[in-house]
Design a protein around this motif. Structure first.
Motif, PDB file in Angstrom:
ATOM      1  N   VAL A  31       0.856  -1.181   0.000  1.00  0.00           N
ATOM      2  CA  VAL A  31       0.000   0.000   0.000  1.00  0.00           C
ATOM      3  C   VAL A  31       0.895   1.234   0.000  1.00  0.00           C
ATOM      4  CG1 VAL A  31      -1.737   1.324   1.248  1.00  0.00           C
ATOM      5  CG2 VAL A  31      -1.860  -1.178   1.223  1.00  0.00           C
ATOM      6  N   LYS A  32       0.678   2.118  -0.973  1.00  0.00           N
ATOM      7  CA  LYS A  32       1.461   3.341  -1.035  1.00  0.00           C
ATOM      8  C   LYS A  32       0.780   4.410  -0.193  1.00  0.00           C
ATOM      9  CE  LYS A  32       3.559   6.582  -4.297  1.00  0.00           C
ATOM     10  NZ  LYS A  32       3.691   6.954  -5.733  1.00  0.00           N
ATOM     11  N   PRO A  33       1.445   4.925   0.819  1.00  0.00           N
ATOM     12  CA  PRO A  33       0.804   5.943   1.664  1.00  0.00           C
ATOM     13  C   PRO A  33       0.651   7.261   0.927  1.00  0.00           C
ATOM     14  CG  PRO A  33       3.102   5.691   2.273  1.00  0.00           C
ATOM     15  CD  PRO A  33       2.821   4.629   1.252  1.00  0.00           C
ATOM     16  N   GLY A  34      -0.198   8.135   1.465  1.00  0.00           N
ATOM     17  CA  GLY A  34      -0.325   9.477   0.906  1.00  0.00           C
ATOM     18  C   GLY A  34       0.978  10.236   1.026  1.00  0.00           C
ATOM     19  N   LYS A  35       1.169  11.205   0.137  1.00  0.00           N
ATOM     20  CA  LYS A  35       2.411  11.976   0.141  1.00  0.00           C
ATOM     21  C   LYS A  35       2.538  12.814   1.410  1.00  0.00           C
ATOM     22  CE  LYS A  35       2.814  12.217  -4.890  1.00  0.00           C
ATOM     23  NZ  LYS A  35       2.882  13.105  -6.085  1.00  0.00           N
ATOM     24  N   LYS A  36       1.387  13.235   1.957  1.00  0.00           N
ATOM     25  CA  LYS A  36       1.367  13.997   3.190  1.00  0.00           C
ATOM     26  C   LYS A  36       0.530  13.259   4.220  1.00  0.00           C
ATOM     27  CE  LYS A  36       1.626  18.524   0.867  1.00  0.00           C
ATOM     28  NZ  LYS A  36       0.923  19.820   0.682  1.00  0.00           N
ATOM     29  N   CYS A  37       0.785  13.517   5.475  1.00  0.00           N
ATOM     30  CA  CYS A  37      -0.005  12.901   6.537  1.00  0.00           C
ATOM     31  C   CYS A  37      -1.469  13.266   6.363  1.00  0.00           C
ATOM     32  CB  CYS A  37       0.497  13.369   7.900  1.00  0.00           C
ATOM     33  SG  CYS A  37      -0.358  12.616   9.296  1.00  0.00           S
ATOM     34  N   GLY A  38      -2.349  12.261   6.355  1.00  0.00           N
ATOM     35  CA  GLY A  38      -3.772  12.493   6.189  1.00  0.00           C
ATOM     36  C   GLY A  38      -4.269  12.309   4.778  1.00  0.00           C
ATOM     37  N   GLU A  39      -3.380  12.255   3.792  1.00  0.00           N
ATOM     38  CA  GLU A  39      -3.806  12.018   2.422  1.00  0.00           C
ATOM     39  C   GLU A  39      -4.153  10.544   2.225  1.00  0.00           C
ATOM     40  OE1 GLU A  39      -1.555  15.497  -0.165  1.00  0.00           O
ATOM     41  OE2 GLU A  39      -0.895  13.404  -0.351  1.00  0.00           O
ATOM     42  N   ALA A  40      -5.045  10.279   1.296  1.00  0.00           N
ATOM     43  CA  ALA A  40      -5.532   8.922   1.079  1.00  0.00           C
ATOM     44  C   ALA A  40      -4.425   8.010   0.561  1.00  0.00           C
ATOM     45  CB  ALA A  40      -6.682   8.941   0.084  1.00  0.00           C
ATOM     46  N   PRO A  41      -4.269   6.828   1.148  1.00  0.00           N
ATOM     47  CA  PRO A  41      -3.317   5.850   0.621  1.00  0.00           C
ATOM     48  C   PRO A  41      -3.852   5.222  -0.659  1.00  0.00           C
ATOM     49  CG  PRO A  41      -4.496   4.943   2.492  1.00  0.00           C
ATOM     50  CD  PRO A  41      -4.926   6.366   2.379  1.00  0.00           C
ATOM     51  N   SER A  42      -3.024   4.431  -1.307  1.00  0.00           N
ATOM     52  CA  SER A  42      -3.347   3.932  -2.646  1.00  0.00           C
ATOM     53  C   SER A  42      -4.538   2.985  -2.683  1.00  0.00           C
ATOM     54  CB  SER A  42      -2.123   3.225  -3.244  1.00  0.00           C
ATOM     55  OG  SER A  42      -1.724   2.127  -2.425  1.00  0.00           O
ATOM     56  N   ASP A  43      -4.859   2.319  -1.574  1.00  0.00           N
ATOM     57  CA  ASP A  43      -5.968   1.361  -1.580  1.00  0.00           C
ATOM     58  C   ASP A  43      -7.251   1.940  -1.002  1.00  0.00           C
ATOM     59  OD1 ASP A  43      -5.132   1.490   1.053  1.00  0.00           O
ATOM     60  OD2 ASP A  43      -5.316  -0.675   1.412  1.00  0.00           O
ATOM     61  N   ALA A  44      -7.286   3.251  -0.775  1.00  0.00           N
ATOM     62  CA  ALA A  44      -8.461   3.876  -0.165  1.00  0.00           C
ATOM     63  C   ALA A  44      -9.546   4.153  -1.207  1.00  0.00           C
ATOM     64  CB  ALA A  44      -8.070   5.180   0.514  1.00  0.00           C
ATOM     65  N   ILE A  45     -10.781   4.164  -0.747  1.00  0.00           N
ATOM     66  CA  ILE A  45     -11.906   4.667  -1.521  1.00  0.00           C
ATOM     67  C   ILE A  45     -12.093   6.116  -1.100  1.00  0.00           C
ATOM     68  CG2 ILE A  45     -14.379   4.480  -1.974  1.00  0.00           C
ATOM     69  CD1 ILE A  45     -14.125   1.498  -1.154  1.00  0.00           C
ATOM     70  N   VAL A  46     -11.958   7.037  -2.030  1.00  0.00           N
ATOM     71  CA  VAL A  46     -12.112   8.459  -1.715  1.00  0.00           C
ATOM     72  C   VAL A  46     -13.593   8.803  -1.739  1.00  0.00           C
ATOM     73  CG1 VAL A  46     -11.559  10.814  -2.396  1.00  0.00           C
ATOM     74  CG2 VAL A  46      -9.830   9.011  -2.617  1.00  0.00           C
ATOM     75  N   LEU A  47     -14.125   9.206  -0.595  1.00  0.00           N
ATOM     76  CA  LEU A  47     -15.540   9.528  -0.475  1.00  0.00           C
ATOM     77  C   LEU A  47     -15.825  11.003  -0.754  1.00  0.00           C
ATOM     78  CD1 LEU A  47     -16.395   7.449   2.731  1.00  0.00           C
ATOM     79  CD2 LEU A  47     -16.835   6.849   0.340  1.00  0.00           C
ATOM     80  N   PHE A  48     -14.839  11.854  -0.528  1.00  0.00           N
ATOM     81  CA  PHE A  48     -14.981  13.266  -0.907  1.00  0.00           C
ATOM     82  C   PHE A  48     -13.591  13.851  -1.090  1.00  0.00           C
ATOM     83  CE2 PHE A  48     -15.340  17.831   0.128  1.00  0.00           C
ATOM     84  CZ  PHE A  48     -16.168  18.206  -0.917  1.00  0.00           C
ATOM     85  N   ASP A  49     -13.334  14.360  -2.318  1.00  0.00           N
ATOM     86  CA  ASP A  49     -12.033  14.949  -2.636  1.00  0.00           C
ATOM     87  C   ASP A  49     -12.125  16.441  -2.921  1.00  0.00           C
ATOM     88  OD1 ASP A  49     -13.224  15.086  -5.108  1.00  0.00           O
ATOM     89  OD2 ASP A  49     -11.719  13.885  -6.155  1.00  0.00           O
ATOM     90  N   GLY A  50     -13.296  17.029  -2.639  1.00  0.00           N
ATOM     91  CA  GLY A  50     -13.469  18.452  -2.855  1.00  0.00           C
ATOM     92  C   GLY A  50     -14.169  18.810  -4.145  1.00  0.00           C
ATOM     93  N   SER A  51     -14.460  17.814  -4.985  1.00  0.00           N
ATOM     94  CA  SER A  51     -15.000  18.139  -6.303  1.00  0.00           C
ATOM     95  C   SER A  51     -16.480  17.827  -6.478  1.00  0.00           C
ATOM     96  CB  SER A  51     -14.202  17.409  -7.391  1.00  0.00           C
ATOM     97  OG  SER A  51     -14.274  15.995  -7.205  1.00  0.00           O
ATOM     98  N   ASN A  52     -16.982  16.764  -5.859  1.00  0.00           N
ATOM     99  CA  ASN A  52     -18.376  16.387  -6.091  1.00  0.00           C
ATOM    100  C   ASN A  52     -18.876  15.472  -4.979  1.00  0.00           C
ATOM    101  OD1 ASN A  52     -17.904  13.444  -6.848  1.00  0.00           O
ATOM    102  ND2 ASN A  52     -16.683  14.460  -8.433  1.00  0.00           N
ATOM    103  N   LEU A  53     -20.177  15.135  -5.065  1.00  0.00           N
ATOM    104  CA  LEU A  53     -20.805  14.244  -4.086  1.00  0.00           C
ATOM    105  C   LEU A  53     -21.269  12.949  -4.750  1.00  0.00           C
ATOM    106  CD1 LEU A  53     -22.861  16.758  -1.902  1.00  0.00           C
ATOM    107  CD2 LEU A  53     -20.956  15.316  -1.165  1.00  0.00           C
ATOM    108  N   ASN A  54     -20.474  12.477  -5.690  1.00  0.00           N
ATOM    109  CA  ASN A  54     -20.846  11.274  -6.429  1.00  0.00           C
ATOM    110  C   ASN A  54     -20.962  10.036  -5.555  1.00  0.00           C
ATOM    111  OD1 ASN A  54     -20.870  12.813  -8.729  1.00  0.00           O
ATOM    112  ND2 ASN A  54     -18.903  12.079  -9.517  1.00  0.00           N
ATOM    113  N   GLU A  55     -20.296  10.055  -4.391  1.00  0.00           N
ATOM    114  CA  GLU A  55     -20.317   8.883  -3.505  1.00  0.00           C
ATOM    115  C   GLU A  55     -21.422   8.969  -2.449  1.00  0.00           C
ATOM    116  OE1 GLU A  55     -18.639   6.062  -3.415  1.00  0.00           O
ATOM    117  OE2 GLU A  55     -17.283   6.432  -5.097  1.00  0.00           O
TER     118      GLU A  55
END
Length: 249
Positions: A31-55
């Motif tokens: 699993v590749k961690p996020g570049k910064k602390c708190g960023e989503a790792p590579s195996d995460a499901i992103v539920l909100f990234d600031g762009s939409n509410l598709n999830e």
């Protein structure tokens, strides 16, 4: 006999080799961690990234897309509408979520930046297991209802709330309850929570879903469930969310 037994154990240990206790399977996934602390790792499901509410959908009508406000990378509660919840359902997971009450927040007690993170939503209304969201910076209320409490069940171990206008972070490990084929409880739900990096719920065992009035209890068996965000009815300024992601465990 004790001495003899001890001697045999020492003798067996003397004959042991380091490789006797080395294991090579299972191999943990990379699993590749996020570049910064708190960023989503590579195996995460992103539920909100600031762009939409598709999830997300409206909790009271899962056929309706979520109607909260998305602007400038933030998700803000719109109190004209009700709660929202994820389209997907989850069992055990790791969740990261960031939230902020406005710097000019007003109100007191439970009427100050109130919302809730329902770790498993069980239907319409507020049914589910609630991790409280509230402005708990110099804001007195009942302690099993302050920020990071398991609402009306478990008081947090500490209060690391930042000032209004500053971002707050929850990192949650959720272990869903297990039910038998007859619907009886086999294992209760458990939750661990880091609040702004501070441990506030340590493998806390839940007595059941949240009850506003009365004692919580497991009254219905359920499986995987959505995650819900609450639109609370208080009159204070609405809070915002960002950077929401989940890893299924």
């Amino acid at each position: 006999m004790l001495l003899a037994g001890g001697a045999l154990a020492v003798s067996a240990q003397d004959k042991a080799k380091p490789e006797d206790t080395e294991v090579y399977t299972p191999v943990p996934p990379v699993v590749k961690p996020g570049k910064k602390c708190g960023e989503a790792p590579s195996d995460a499901i992103v539920l909100f990234d600031g762009s939409n509410l598709n999830e997300w959908v409206m909790a009271d009508d899962r056929n309706t897309p979520a109607k909260w406000t998305v602007k400038d990378g933030l998700l803000t509660v719109d109190k004209k509408y009700g709660n929202i919840e994820t389209k997907r359902s989850f069992t055990n997971y790791q969740l990261h979520i960031e939230w902020r009450v406005p710097a000019n927040i007003t109100g007191t007690g439970q009427g100050r930046g109130n919302s809730g993170l329902f770790l498993a939503s069980l239907g319409k209304g507020d049914a589910g297991y609630e991790l409280q969201i509230l402005d708990s910076y110099e804001n007195k209320t009942y302690t099993n209802g302050q920020a990071a409490s398991v609402y009306k069940q478990a008081v947090p171990l500490a209060n690391p709330t930042n000032k209004p206008g500053e971002w707050q972070t929850y990192d949650v490990i959720w272990t869903a309850p297990v039910f038998g084929t007859d619907g009886s409880l086999v294992k209760p739900a458990k939750v661990t929570v880091l609040f702004n990096g501070v441990l506030v719920q340590n493998d806390t065992e839940l007595k059941g879903p949240t009850q506003y009035i009365g004692t919580p209890a497991y009254r219905q068996a359920h499986g995987a469930s959505p995650i819900k965000l609450q639109s609370h009815g208080d009159k204070s300024e609405p809070l915002s969310f960002r950077n929401i992601w989940i890893r299924e465990l």
